[in-house]
Scaffold this motif. Sequence first.
Motif, mmCIF file in Angstrom:
data_model
loop_
_atom_site.group_PDB
_atom_site.id
_atom_site.type_symbol
_atom_site.label_atom_id
_atom_site.label_comp_id
_atom_site.label_asym_id
_atom_site.label_seq_id
_atom_site.Cartn_x
_atom_site.Cartn_y
_atom_site.Cartn_z
ATOM 1 N N PRO A 1 0.848 -1.201 0.000
ATOM 2 C CA PRO A 1 0.000 0.000 0.000
ATOM 3 C C PRO A 1 0.880 1.246 0.000
ATOM 4 O O PRO A 1 1.929 1.278 0.653
ATOM 5 C CB PRO A 1 -0.806 -0.121 1.301
ATOM 6 N N PRO A 2 0.469 2.272 -0.735
ATOM 7 C CA PRO A 2 1.299 3.476 -0.794
ATOM 8 C C PRO A 2 1.250 4.244 0.531
ATOM 9 O O PRO A 2 0.311 4.120 1.308
ATOM 10 C CB PRO A 2 0.653 4.292 -1.923
ATOM 11 N N ALA A 3 2.255 5.041 0.748
ATOM 12 C CA ALA A 3 2.292 5.896 1.944
ATOM 13 C C ALA A 3 1.225 6.972 1.810
ATOM 14 O O ALA A 3 0.977 7.493 0.713
ATOM 15 C CB ALA A 3 3.666 6.525 2.097
ATOM 16 N N LEU A 4 0.575 7.291 2.907
ATOM 17 C CA LEU A 4 -0.464 8.312 2.871
ATOM 18 C C LEU A 4 0.171 9.693 2.728
ATOM 19 O O LEU A 4 1.216 9.970 3.323
ATOM 20 C CB LEU A 4 -1.307 8.259 4.147
#
Length: 177
Positions: A163-166
């Motif tokens: 999952p990508p970093a927020l």
Amino acid sequence: MRICLRYGTPAVATILSSALFALAVGASLSETPPDQDAAAFFENSVRPLVLDRCANCHGPKLSNGGLRLDSRAAMVAGGHRGPAMVPGSPDASLLINAVRYRNALKMPPSGPLSQAEIGVLARWVQSGAYWGPAPTLAATTSAVTSTHASRSPLHWSFVPVKPPALPAVRHQSWVKS
């Protein structure tokens, strides 16, 4: 029965001879069996040369003259002028004649290749034009690029999805989900 014997034998002979011809043509167009020297020569000398000097105009994005030089099959199939390469015969290959600046076709148009570069291509075609396991230059270059960029031995498509970093948000009250 008489008709079958009378007309059947030449038909069978024709079918068999056609099948043998197809096998012979298929064998001549197929890739030569890989060996260490051919693979090393292709990867170290031919692939970088074709990528650097040919693939911009005759690659997946642009195929001048209907010719793509980013796969062995595309070279053998050729473009508007016919097959670009005849494996085992550099003098009959349009590609070699074009880089030697023979006849009206002179490639690359920016200037001739050095004699060493022409020799590399001619030697490659003479030896049967071994291509390697990757079907196209693009498939190999993306794997090579991602391998060198991330120092990971895996192709990007085999790396698990993370999952990508927020992103950073200035006004936390605006965020709804």
